[in-house]
Design an enzyme around this catalytic site. Structure first.
Site, PDB file in Angstrom:
ATOM      1  N   SER A 182      -8.902  40.539 -17.682  1.00  0.00           N
ATOM      2  CA  SER A 182      -9.781  39.749 -16.829  1.00  0.00           C
ATOM      3  C   SER A 182      -9.073  38.537 -16.241  1.00  0.00           C
ATOM      4  O   SER A 182      -8.197  37.934 -16.880  1.00  0.00           O
ATOM      5  CB  SER A 182     -10.996  39.280 -17.646  1.00  0.00           C
ATOM      6  OG  SER A 182     -11.754  38.317 -16.942  1.00  0.00           O
ATOM      7  N   GLU A 184     -10.390  35.814 -16.074  1.00  0.00           N
ATOM      8  CA  GLU A 184     -10.787  34.673 -16.900  1.00  0.00           C
ATOM      9  C   GLU A 184      -9.668  34.253 -17.850  1.00  0.00           C
ATOM     10  O   GLU A 184      -9.701  33.147 -18.399  1.00  0.00           O
ATOM     11  CB  GLU A 184     -12.054  35.001 -17.691  1.00  0.00           C
ATOM     12  CG  GLU A 184     -13.322  35.041 -16.848  1.00  0.00           C
ATOM     13  CD  GLU A 184     -13.758  33.666 -16.350  1.00  0.00           C
ATOM     14  OE1 GLU A 184     -13.456  32.661 -17.035  1.00  0.00           O
ATOM     15  OE2 GLU A 184     -14.392  33.591 -15.285  1.00  0.00           O
ATOM     16  N   TYR A 206     -14.683  34.166 -24.323  1.00  0.00           N
ATOM     17  CA  TYR A 206     -14.439  35.458 -23.679  1.00  0.00           C
ATOM     18  C   TYR A 206     -13.005  35.543 -23.160  1.00  0.00           C
ATOM     19  O   TYR A 206     -12.297  36.529 -23.390  1.00  0.00           O
ATOM     20  CB  TYR A 206     -15.430  35.659 -22.537  1.00  0.00           C
ATOM     21  CG  TYR A 206     -15.136  36.864 -21.668  1.00  0.00           C
ATOM     22  CD1 TYR A 206     -15.444  38.148 -22.098  1.00  0.00           C
ATOM     23  CD2 TYR A 206     -14.554  36.705 -20.412  1.00  0.00           C
ATOM     24  CE1 TYR A 206     -15.167  39.258 -21.307  1.00  0.00           C
ATOM     25  CE2 TYR A 206     -14.286  37.807 -19.610  1.00  0.00           C
ATOM     26  CZ  TYR A 206     -14.589  39.075 -20.061  1.00  0.00           C
ATOM     27  OH  TYR A 206     -14.314  40.170 -19.261  1.00  0.00           O
ATOM     28  N   GLY A 242     -24.843  43.583 -13.570  1.00  0.00           N
ATOM     29  CA  GLY A 242     -25.937  43.125 -14.421  1.00  0.00           C
ATOM     30  C   GLY A 242     -26.692  41.963 -13.777  1.00  0.00           C
ATOM     31  O   GLY A 242     -26.100  41.124 -13.102  1.00  0.00           O
TER      32      GLY A 242
END
Length: 388
Positions: A182, A184, A206, A242
């Site tokens: 990711s 991130e 995360y 989502g």
């Protein structure tokens, strides 16, 4: 003497054969070809028996990326297996268009109950399925939630990855492995734009867990000769995103506000800048990584960055509304440690994989708004049931 000469010639041929074997043997097994390219036509569009099909396993198959990847692999002739978690309600809605009743005998998509927290289930199913490719997409992937559930996030995202890698290693088979990394991981960025060599500086539980998953994947590649790739995907969105993720939260709110069913939209940091692409296109890059001769790590991104504020402008403007009349700031949605700007350099993926994004930021935003308007229309007419 004749016998001695014969044995000497036999020994020399044996040595040449051994040398030929080791010189020609590739470092990694070649990627299995597309079934449609190698199967002998049997007439009327039929192909060779299923024994020739290439098997793929997807963790997180019920998510946005997993469902798009399953569609792609099925279209390429794969037999696709997916891990799903047991739930008291149906959680496979994204797979409805490609799933066949197992009693029909027609299906090439098979779902198995498993969880990245359950090492024994992973080992048993890897041995049973014996996939040629494994795509690890499962995660607790909501960054803000990871601050509230850091231990669970770490167990699934980080430890879950090593459980899966160990299950593969101990199985004795050597499938090609894709790890969903990711953007991130870059967090408090040390370089703009970010590429494969940019140092990581994660700013969330995360992000930290994803850094571990990245390096343990590299470690298994270097330690055990596993064909393992990290795909460092920057933010990628779609109508299947989502509903708690900011882009989908916005487009869903636009549809409801336009229909008079919602008055306000509450958000956090509007100045955060992200490199947003279309998830349906990004899963193709995942597949391409596992078709190369050598494993490697790749950044997948558009090379453009846009703020949440810009996303609001395009989304609300698409239906003729001014976002400033409907959006309010709620401090609860701010992260304890913010990531201000992410923008990826996918030059390596474009050059080595031949991959490039096709859908622009504006096109993606409008596509998502239109999809949520249509979803709401179908719900109000009783065609489908929408929760949330």
């Amino acid at each position: 003497m004749a016998v001695s000469g014969y044995l000497r010639r036999l020994f020399v041929r044996w040595l040449r054969g051994i040398a030929h074997y080791f010189l020609r043997k590739p470092a990694f097994p070649p990627a299995a070809p597309d079934i449609r390219a190698v199967a002998k036509p049997l007439g009327l569009g039929h192909t060779a028996p299923r024994i020739m099909e290439k098997k793929a396993l997807i963790t997180g198959i019920t998510g946005q990326d997993g469902s798009y990847l399953a569609e792609l692999l099925l279209a390429k002739g794969y037999e696709v297996h997916g891990f799903i978690r047991r739930a008291s309600t149906f959680n496979t809605g994204r797979l409805d268009s490609i799933y066949d009743d197992p009693h029909s005998g027609r299906g090439r998509l098979f779902l198995h109950y498993a969880d990245l927290a359950d090492a024994s289930a992973l080992a048993r199913l890897i041995g049973k399925i014996q996939p040629a490719e494994v795509y690890n997409l499962a995660a607790q992937s909501h960054v803000r939630v990871s601050f509230d559930s850091p231990e669970y996030t770490t167990d699934i995202v980080a430890t879950g990855t090593v459980r899966l890698l160990e299950a593969i290693r101990e199985s004795g088979i050597k499938p090609r492995f894709y790890q969903a990394s990711s953007s991130e991981m870059f967090g408090k960025v040390l370089e703009v734009p970010q590429k494969e060599t940019t140092p990581f500086y994660p700013r969330s539980p995360y992000g930290c867990a994803k850094v571990y998953s990245f390096w343990i994947t590299v470690n298994y590649r270097e330690s055990y000769g596993l064909f393992a790739c990290n795909g460092i995907l920057f933010n990628h969105e779609s109508p299947r995103r989502g509903e708690t993720f900011v882009t989908r939260k916005i487009t869903r709110a636009v549809a409801h506000i336009k229909a008079g069913l919602q008055d306000k939209l509450y958000l956090g940091n509007l100045d955060a800048q992200r490199d947003w692409g279309y998830a349906k296109e990004y899963v193709e890059a995942m597949w391409l990584m596992l078709q190369q001769e050598e494993p490697d790590d790749y950044v997948v991104a558009t090379g453009e960055t846009h703020s949440v504020r810009e996303f609001l402008e395009v989304a609300f403007g698409h239906v003729g509304l001014d976002w400033r009349q409907y959006v309010e700031i709620d401090p609860r949605y701010f992260r304890p440690a913010e990531v201000d700007q992410l923008i990826g350099d996918s030059t390596k993926a474009r050059q080595k994989l031949g991959w490039q994004p096709k859908t622009t930021f504006v096109e993606l935003t409008k596509l998502m708004v239109d999809a949520d308007i249509e979803l709401l229309r179908r719900h109000r007419q009783g065609e489908i049931r929408v929760t949330g």
